[in-house]
Design a protein around this motif. Structure first.
Motif, PDB file in Angstrom:
ATOM      1  N   GLU A   1       0.839  -1.209   0.000  1.00 55.04           N
ATOM      2  CA  GLU A   1       0.000   0.000   0.000  1.00 55.04           C
ATOM      3  C   GLU A   1       0.868   1.250   0.000  1.00 55.04           C
ATOM      4  OE1 GLU A   1      -3.612   2.044   2.641  1.00 55.04           O
ATOM      5  OE2 GLU A   1      -2.795   0.071   3.181  1.00 55.04           O
ATOM      6  N   GLU A   2       1.925   1.245   0.812  1.00 59.98           N
ATOM      7  CA  GLU A   2       2.826   2.405   0.887  1.00 59.98           C
ATOM      8  C   GLU A   2       3.465   2.653  -0.472  1.00 59.98           C
ATOM      9  OE1 GLU A   2       6.961   3.775   3.169  1.00 59.98           O
ATOM     10  OE2 GLU A   2       6.002   1.859   3.660  1.00 59.98           O
TER      11      GLU A   2
ATOM     12  N   GLY B   1       2.194   2.007  -3.392  1.00 64.50           N
ATOM     13  CA  GLY B   1       1.213   2.589  -4.279  1.00 64.50           C
ATOM     14  C   GLY B   1       1.067   4.080  -4.042  1.00 64.50           C
ATOM     15  N   HIS B   2       1.049   4.501  -2.787  1.00 63.76           N
ATOM     16  CA  HIS B   2       0.934   5.930  -2.470  1.00 63.76           C
ATOM     17  C   HIS B   2       2.114   6.698  -3.027  1.00 63.76           C
ATOM     18  CE1 HIS B   2      -0.003   9.535  -0.233  1.00 63.76           C
ATOM     19  NE2 HIS B   2       1.245   9.529   0.261  1.00 63.76           N
ATOM     20  N   LEU B   3       3.322   6.145  -2.916  1.00 66.13           N
ATOM     21  CA  LEU B   3       4.512   6.825  -3.435  1.00 66.13           C
ATOM     22  C   LEU B   3       4.447   6.933  -4.956  1.00 66.13           C
ATOM     23  CD1 LEU B   3       7.369   5.266  -1.251  1.00 66.13           C
ATOM     24  CD2 LEU B   3       6.396   7.573  -1.077  1.00 66.13           C
ATOM     25  N   THR B   4       3.881   5.946  -5.595  1.00 62.07           N
ATOM     26  CA  THR B   4       3.783   6.000  -7.063  1.00 62.07           C
ATOM     27  C   THR B   4       2.862   7.132  -7.498  1.00 62.07           C
ATOM     28  OG1 THR B   4       4.192   3.607  -7.168  1.00 62.07           O
ATOM     29  CG2 THR B   4       3.175   4.651  -9.108  1.00 62.07           C
ATOM     30  N   ARG B   5       1.692   7.293  -6.814  1.00 59.99           N
ATOM     31  CA  ARG B   5       0.753   8.379  -7.152  1.00 59.99           C
ATOM     32  C   ARG B   5       1.381   9.756  -6.874  1.00 59.99           C
ATOM     33  NH1 ARG B   5      -2.644   4.577  -4.735  1.00 59.99           N
ATOM     34  NH2 ARG B   5      -2.537   5.694  -2.744  1.00 59.99           N
ATOM     35  N   GLU B   6       2.138   9.859  -5.761  1.00 57.39           N
ATOM     36  CA  GLU B   6       2.784  11.151  -5.423  1.00 57.39           C
ATOM     37  C   GLU B   6       3.782  11.545  -6.511  1.00 57.39           C
ATOM     38  OE1 GLU B   6       5.313  13.210  -1.751  1.00 57.39           O
ATOM     39  OE2 GLU B   6       4.684  11.110  -1.604  1.00 57.39           O
TER      40      GLU B   6
ATOM     41  N   ARG C   1       1.846  13.051  -9.558  1.00 60.90           N
ATOM     42  CA  ARG C   1       1.364  14.428  -9.338  1.00 60.90           C
ATOM     43  C   ARG C   1       2.529  15.414  -9.467  1.00 60.90           C
ATOM     44  NH1 ARG C   1      -3.172  16.788  -7.537  1.00 60.90           N
ATOM     45  NH2 ARG C   1      -3.006  18.681  -6.271  1.00 60.90           N
TER      46      ARG C   1
END
Length: 1024
Positions: free
Chosen positions: A309-310, A312-317, A320
């Motif tokens: 999960e962590e 995935g969040h880094l990939t979206r950041e 952006r």
């Protein structure tokens, strides 16, 4: 030593120069020095002592003032003493330290002590030394005694010897130590003591080393709980002695060695058990490690799955950030513009504050213009005007700077002029002093020139005397030479006379024969028909016939006559030479040639010496005249230089006045310009700083306006760019941007996450992990931590016990080795300490005995023993005279009896011949005490004289005490003193007893007066 002459000047009570003719006083062998109390009798003796040793005896030396108060201020104190010793005649001239009037100005100048030692040689005084220390050493070497001995041997002070007669042992010791040098015996006592102390220190050091070794051995044993009280050492040995220490150390070594052997056995057993326990622990640890590795791998796979999960969040950041990166340039420009505005505004506020803090700014810009509420455009206009005003004022001040430098130069010139004036004053004073010194030197040289001219007078006559003496000496030499020549001439004349007579006789014999043979020669020459040379007849009827014998021819006769004539001429020549020499001898005898050669040579030497002295005086006169001429020229130059200095001084005063006026004018102008500043340069600096702060404020205001315009433009452009983007505001776009370092970190984390997944998959497929999984299925209960802890604890316990056993055995072994080393070193020290103990015992006994302790029954030290021996000699010598003075009644004897705990050796008793009893000297009456002390002083003088190498003391002084004697005692004392005159000794009595004035003919009287005392030699007929 015999004193011949004493001269005193400005010394003690004597103001004028006084002369004491000791040779005249000594003509009778006994003389009297008398005079009223305080006249100066003792000062005469002080002068003798001062001349020899440079100080006076007794307490009078402490006064430090020897010059007479009656003498004129400029008269130098002086003592001159002539004396003879050891066949040499010497003269000492001494002058003590005194204050003379200063030659220039008021006040006094200290004249240092002066000494001159001379010896009479070849008819004149020859200087030996002029140094105080050298003269003192020379006098002490000649007399063989120091001042203390001299004042007790030559000047017999009866008061001191009366006190010595009744004194205790301590007081007697002090006097005897001053008279008899016992330093070497005191040095022996000190050496004995120092040697015994040194040996005792060496022994103490040895025993300290032994004690330290013993204590270290005991300490080493006590580390192992082995106490000395539990030992079974030799009970007969002293525990505090070296033997007891050695026995104790041996017993400690034996006991500790036994413990060491037991500990070594225990250490070996525990080492074997520890090795087995360590093997079991290692196997258990490896098995548990495999199960821990499997559990750790499972935990890593679990953690890797939990981070999905962590990631995935880094990939979206990251996505952006990529969208906002297109607006990054405008966002940066907007931030820079905002930051630039804030900095410009802050610089503007700081410039305004700095302008407010500078006091000089207020002179060109009103403080209200710098208030917070004043708009920036209004302030900027006021600052521009203030900058123009400060620049104009700064130009005026800078233009005046040369005047300030000129003022500084003027002040420096004035200070130099002041210094030059002071220097010229000093030079003028020095010139005055130089002229004064030249005048004084010229006066001294003039006096010296007069003396030298007097010495050089009569040089022509002296040269004539020298010529006559040299001529006489030459006549004597020629006379002797002519006498020798006369002998030779008379010998030649006698020989020539004998030769002439012999030749004349030969010629006469030949002449006679020639005459006898003349007729025969004529007959032999006749020829028939030739006329006869006598008668002229041609016939010769009966010519003389030839007879037998030698025929002498005419040539032979003429040759004999010629030889006779030559011999006669030689005889006349020899006669003339002899007569000439005789005439020359008569002439030389008339000129003094017949005198003795030694007398003629002595006369010529004396005449030459006189001429040389006169010529030396003439040369000195020439040198003095040249020096005087040089002094005159130098004085003229000095006066010329002084006048030049005065003129230069006037010029300096004029220059100083001009500089002072110039300094005043410039100072007023500069003071008006510099305001409150200390200098015009400082004022320029203040105005310049104010101008710079105003200019800085103007520039800061303009920069702030430009920064504000730039900020507004950047905001407008960023707003236009946000309209087509996914971000509504600049803050959202700015927040989406990720810093480069964090962006790189996100990429690195995502990459590492993928790689870690692949690595965990590979580790799970490893053979060791699969083997451990298989073992886990067979035995689901792996070894626990408690099992490993128990095994480790058991192994550690055995290991610790084995290590402690090894360490304990090693410590015991080291301690045994230390004890054995201590024992060996202790034995080595004992071998060197044993003979040292005997040596210390002997040295202590000797030192104690030399100090008067120990087995010394009389408690007498070595130095006291020597002084007692000298006192015994003094008592024996004194008894010889005391028996005569006391009509055979009293004797002085030395006593070494003890009194209580006091040391013995310096006692003195008197034996009364009438009773046969020995009694203390304090029981003598006044007259008896005087006789005893006089005898003691004379005896002491004899012994000290012997100690000084047998030096003959020909002059003695006896000071006072005769008034306590009755007529009979005085008669006996005078008889004893008369005995001192034997062998040429001279005795001087210092007394004012009237009886002595009648008995003694030669007297030196001291006359007391208001202008100082005087001395008078009186020789009268002595009463019987």
């Amino acid at each position: 030593m015999r004193i011949h002459q004493l001269e005193i000047q400005a010394f003690g009570p004597f103001a004028e120069r006084q002369s004491v003719p000791f040779d005249a006083l000594s003509s009778q062998g006994l003389f009297l020095l008398n005079g009223p109390t305080g006249a100066g009798k003792s000062s005469v003796l002080d002068a003798v002592c001062f001349a020899l040793y440079g100080s006076v005896p007794g307490a009078r030396q402490a006064a430090k003032r020897l010059r007479s108060d009656h003498a004129a201020e400029s008269v130098a104190p002086e003592v001159c003493l002539e004396f003879s010793v050891a066949g040499r005649r010497l003269r000492i001239v001494r002058s003590p330290v005194w204050e003379r009037p200063a030659r220039r100005g008021s006040g006094t100048t200290t004249e240092q002590a002066r000494t001159l030692l001379s010896e009479w040689k070849t008819g004149e005084w020859v200087q030996m030394s002029a140094r105080n220390d050298e003269v003192g050493l020379e006098v002490q070497a000649l007399l063989g005694m120091d001042k203390e001995q001299f004042t007790k041997v030559v000047m017999l002070p009866q008061g001191e010897f009366a006190a010595f007669l009744r004194a205790d042992a301590k007081t007697r010791r002090e006097l005897l130590q001053r008279l008899f040098s016992t330093t070497r015996f005191e040095d022996l006592e000190r050496l004995f003591t120092e040697e015994s102390q040194a040996l005792a220190r060496r022994l103490a050091e040895q025993e300290d080393h032994q004690r330290n070794l013993f204590l270290r051995a005991v300490e080493e044993a006590e580390r192992h709980d082995l106490a000395t009280t539990n030992l079974t050492a030799d009970p007969t040995a002293d525990a505090s002695s070296s033997a007891g220490w050695a026995a104790t150390m041996a017993e400690l070594t034996r006991a500790l060695s036994a413990r060491w052997e037991q500990a070594a056995e225990e250490s070996t057993e525990l080492a074997e058990q520890s090795a087995l326990a360590d093997g079991a622990l290692a196997a258990l640890t490896r098995r548990r490690e495999r199960f821990r590795t499997l559990a750790h791998l499972r935990e890593q796979r679990r953690q890797h799955g939990s981070r999905a999960e962590e990631m995935g969040h880094l990939t979206r950041e990251k996505e952006r950030h990529d969208q906002a990166s297109g607006l990054a340039a405008l966002l940066g420009l907007e931030e820079d513009a905002e930051s630039g505005y804030r900095r410009a505004d802050e610089d503007y506020r700081e410039a305004r504050e700095r302008a407010l803090r500078h006091a000089t700014v207020g002179e060109y810009l009103a403080p209200d213009a710098l208030a917070e509420d004043v708009p920036r455009p209004a302030l900027r206009a006021a600052v521009v005007e203030a900058c123009a005003s400060s620049s104009a004022a700064l130009a005026v001040l800078r233009a005046a700077l040369p005047d300030e430098k000129l003022l500084l130069r003027v002040r420096a010139d004035r200070r130099r002029a002041d210094e030059e004036a002071a220097r010229l004053d000093a030079d003028i004073l020095a010139a005055d002093r130089s002229i004064t010194d030249l005048q004084e030197g010229r006066a001294q040289d003039t006096r010296a020139l007069d003396d030298r001219r007097a010495a050089a007078d009569g040089l022509t006559g002296l040269r004539e005397d020298l010529a006559r003496a040299l001529s006489a000496e030459d006549f004597v030499g020629q006379y002797a030479s002519e006498q020798q020549r006369l002998v030779a001439a008379e010998t030649v004349w006698a020989s020539a006379s004998e030769h002439f007579l012999r030749l004349k006789e030969a010629w006469l014999d030949a002449l006679q024969l020639r005459l006898e043979q003349a007729a025969q020669e004529l007959a032999d020459a006749l020829r028939d028909g030739d006329p006869c040379p006598v008668c002229g007849s041609p016939e010769h009827p009966a010519p003389v016939s030839s007879h037998a014998g030698r025929r002498v021819s005419l040539e032979e006769e003429q040759g004999a006559r010629r030889l006779q004539a030559e011999a006669e001429a030689a005889l006349q020549t020899a006669r003339d030479e002899r007569d000439r020499i005789r005439l020359r001898l008569a002439e030389l005898a008339a000129g003094g040639g017949s005198d003795e050669p030694e007398a003629a040579a002595a006369a010529s030497r004396l005449a030459r010496s006189r001429v040389e002295k006169a010529e030396a005086a003439r040369r000195e006169c020439v040198a003095l005249e040249q020096r005087l001429a040089g002094v005159d020229a130098e004085e003229d130059r000095a006066r010329t230089d002084r006048e030049a200095l005065h003129r230069e001084r006037v010029e300096v005063d004029q220059r100083r006045a001009s500089l002072t006026d110039q300094e005043s004018a410039l100072g007023e102008r500069i003071a008006a310009l510099r305001a409150a500043a200390s200098s015009l340069s400082e004022r320029v600096n203040e105005v310049q700083q104010a101008s710079r702060r105003l200019e800085a404020l103007r520039q800061a205001a303009e920069a702030a306006d430009r920064a504000e315009e730039n900020r507004d433009e950047s905001r407008r452009r960023l707003g236009e760019a946000l309209l087509p983007s996914v971000f509504e505001t600049a803050s959202q776009a700015r927040d989406a941007l990720i810093p480069d370092d964090r962006l790189a970190g996100i990429g690195r984390v995502l990459g590492e996450y993928v790689i870690a997944g692949h690595r965990l998959d590979a580790a799970w497929e490893d053979a060791a992990v699969q083997e451990t999984l298989q073992e886990e299925q067979e035995n689901p209960h792996p070894p626990s931590e408690a099992d490993e802890t128990d095994a480790r604890t058991a192994a550690a316990d055995l290991r610790g016990r084995a290590q402690r056993a090894v360490v304990g055995a090693e410590v015991l072994g080291h301690s045994v080795a230390q004890l054995e080393s201590y024992s060996r070193r202790f034995a080595d020290l004992e071998r060197s300490a044993a003979p040292l103990r005997a040596e210390v015992s002997l040295a202590l006994s000797v030192a104690e005995t030399a100090r008067g302790g120990g087995e010394n029954l009389y408690k007498m030290s070595l130095a006291t023993y020597v002084l007692a021996s000298r006192l015994e000699q003094v008592a024996d010598a004194a008894t010889e005279r005391l028996l005569q003075m006391s009509d055979g009644r009293y004797q002085l004897v030395h006593s070494d009896a003890t009194a209580g705990n006091r040391r013995s050796g310096l006692g003195l008793n008197v034996i009364d011949g009438w009773t046969g009893n020995r009694r203390d000297t304090s029981t003598l009456s006044g007259g008896e005490s005087f006789m005893a002390s006089l005898a003691l002083a004379l005896g002491l003088a004899d012994v000290v004289q012997q100690e000084a190498g047998g030096l003959d003391i020909e002059t003695l002084f006896v000071d006072e005490g005769f008034g306590s004697l009755d007529d009979q005692a005085l008669e006996q004392v005078m008889d004893a003193l008369d005995g001192l005159r034997s062998g040429g000794r001279v005795v001087g009595l210092v007394s004012h007893v009237p009886e002595l004035k009648q008995r003694i003919g030669a007297q030196l009287q001291v006359v007391k007066g208001r202008q100082g005392s005087t001395l008078r030699f009186v020789e009268q007929t002595a009463a019987v």
